[in-house]
Design a protein around this motif. Sequence first.
Motif, short mmCIF file in Angstrom:
data_model
loop_
_atom_site.label_atom_id
_atom_site.label_comp_id
_atom_site.label_asym_id
_atom_site.label_seq_id
_atom_site.Cartn_x
_atom_site.Cartn_y
_atom_site.Cartn_z
N UNK A 1 0.67 -1.03 0.03
CA UNK A 1 0.11 -0.25 0.05
C UNK A 1 0.65 0.89 -0.29
N UNK A 2 0.17 2.68 -0.87
CA UNK A 2 0.89 3.07 -0.99
C UNK A 2 0.21 4.67 0.00
N UNK A 3 1.03 5.69 0.69
CA UNK A 3 -0.35 6.60 1.80
C UNK A 3 0.21 7.35 2.33
N UNK A 4 -0.27 8.62 1.11
CA UNK A 4 0.43 9.88 0.46
C UNK A 4 -0.98 10.72 1.79
N UNK A 5 0.49 11.83 2.41
CA UNK A 5 0.31 13.31 2.87
C UNK A 5 -0.16 14.07 2.31
N UNK A 6 -0.67 14.81 2.14
CA UNK A 6 -1.28 15.92 1.57
C UNK A 6 -1.53 17.26 2.62
N UNK A 7 -1.35 18.77 1.29
CA UNK A 7 -1.37 19.41 1.98
C UNK A 7 -2.12 20.66 1.37
N UNK A 8 -3.53 19.49 2.28
CA UNK A 8 -5.22 20.37 1.83
C UNK A 8 -5.91 20.45 2.55
N UNK A 9 -6.80 20.84 3.19
CA UNK A 9 -7.92 20.67 3.74
C UNK A 9 -9.09 19.94 2.98
N UNK B 1 -9.78 15.97 -3.42
CA UNK B 1 -8.41 14.69 -3.99
C UNK B 1 -8.91 13.75 -4.47
N UNK B 2 -9.58 13.15 -5.34
CA UNK B 2 -10.05 12.10 -5.77
C UNK B 2 -9.51 11.79 -7.25
N UNK B 3 -9.60 10.70 -7.09
CA UNK B 3 -9.25 10.31 -9.01
C UNK B 3 -9.25 8.74 -9.19
N UNK B 4 -8.80 8.27 -10.04
CA UNK B 4 -8.62 7.58 -10.51
C UNK B 4 -6.83 6.91 -11.41
N UNK B 5 -6.74 5.47 -11.76
CA UNK B 5 -5.38 5.27 -11.75
C UNK B 5 -5.34 3.82 -12.59
N UNK B 6 -5.18 3.69 -13.52
CA UNK B 6 -4.81 2.02 -13.60
C UNK B 6 -3.58 2.32 -13.77
N UNK B 7 -3.37 1.21 -12.75
CA UNK B 7 -1.88 0.30 -12.65
C UNK B 7 -1.40 -0.36 -13.94
N UNK B 8 -0.31 -0.24 -14.10
CA UNK B 8 0.16 -0.74 -15.40
C UNK B 8 0.70 -2.45 -14.77
N UNK B 9 -0.05 -2.45 -13.89
CA UNK B 9 0.30 -3.67 -13.48
C UNK B 9 -0.13 -4.11 -13.05
N UNK B 10 -1.95 -3.79 -12.40
CA UNK B 10 -2.84 -4.24 -11.80
C UNK B 10 -2.59 -4.02 -10.14
N UNK B 11 -3.32 -4.32 -9.05
CA UNK B 11 -3.43 -5.01 -8.44
C UNK B 11 -3.07 -6.02 -7.58
N UNK B 12 -2.54 -7.45 -8.76
CA UNK B 12 -2.79 -8.61 -8.24
C UNK B 12 -3.96 -9.04 -7.37
N UNK C 1 -6.09 14.80 5.68
CA UNK C 1 -5.62 14.51 4.56
C UNK C 1 -5.08 13.78 4.11
N UNK C 2 -5.22 12.34 3.76
CA UNK C 2 -4.35 11.36 3.00
C UNK C 2 -5.17 10.69 2.18
N UNK C 3 -3.88 10.40 2.03
CA UNK C 3 -4.44 9.55 0.63
C UNK C 3 -4.27 8.41 0.57
N UNK C 4 -4.78 6.70 -0.27
CA UNK C 4 -3.92 5.57 0.33
C UNK C 4 -5.18 4.52 -0.80
N UNK C 5 -3.61 3.53 -2.18
CA UNK C 5 -3.94 3.53 -2.50
C UNK C 5 -3.63 1.75 -2.71
N UNK C 6 -3.48 0.46 -3.03
CA UNK C 6 -3.37 -0.65 -3.28
C UNK C 6 -2.10 -0.12 -4.41
N UNK C 7 -0.83 -1.07 -4.29
CA UNK C 7 -0.25 -0.73 -5.75
C UNK C 7 0.05 -1.70 -6.17
#
Length: 229
Positions: free
Chosen positions: A43-51, A59-70, A168-174
């Motif tokens: 998992x990746x976790x990023x702390x953002x400078x937003x309120x 902040x929201x969105x989607x990403x297609x991981x080049x190698x999938x999530x497994x 203020x954090x975003x998380x995603x499995x990589x």
Amino acid sequence: MPSNGKRFRTATAQVDQTREYSLGEAVGLVKATAFAKFDETVDAAIRLGVDPRHADQVVRGTVVLPHGTGKSVRVLVVTQGDRTKEAEAAGADFVGIEYIQKIKDGWLDCDVIVATPDVMGQLGTLGRVLGPRGLMPNPKAGTVTMDVTRAVREIKAGKVEFRVDKTGNVHAPIGKVSFTAEQLQANLAAFLDTVVKARPSAAKGTYLRSATISSTMGPGVRLELTGYR
């Protein structure tokens, strides 16, 4: 047999908590310090400078991981008419308008729900059930769409949705520990790039405050973010 506590302490001792690691170094450390008997998720976790209390800093969105999530993702497509055949051909696990009633009756054996706009009026009544589980389809996430073929294929290929939480954090499995270091690094870079592109114009100062990656059971490894900030 050593306990998980001892294994964790041994793994943690390999990570210098006072420094930040390049993406390649961090991925290598996460793989090296994973100790569970199952294939751990990374998992990746990023702390953002937003309120996130302000709508213009969400902040929201989607990403297609080049190698999938497994991970094998079970996709439900709620639609009717010709779109049902499209969804089935694209590889959806469950298809049909009848699943609205099944959900009302307690069925929730899926990971992602895609819906066409014409059924959202009926599906919207299930917000209290689907919302807290992160299953409610959303146009911004690409899960409310007439192009069900593309939606299903992207999800099956490794599309991940992310949204900033109230701290203020975003998380995603990589990916999984069993992935190669190159695969994990490519997925991590794709996630970081996408989060950077999702920066709200209202965000001031440093946007990416800090980031870590970790396996399910392993210690966190801090990332060096030069080039992303």
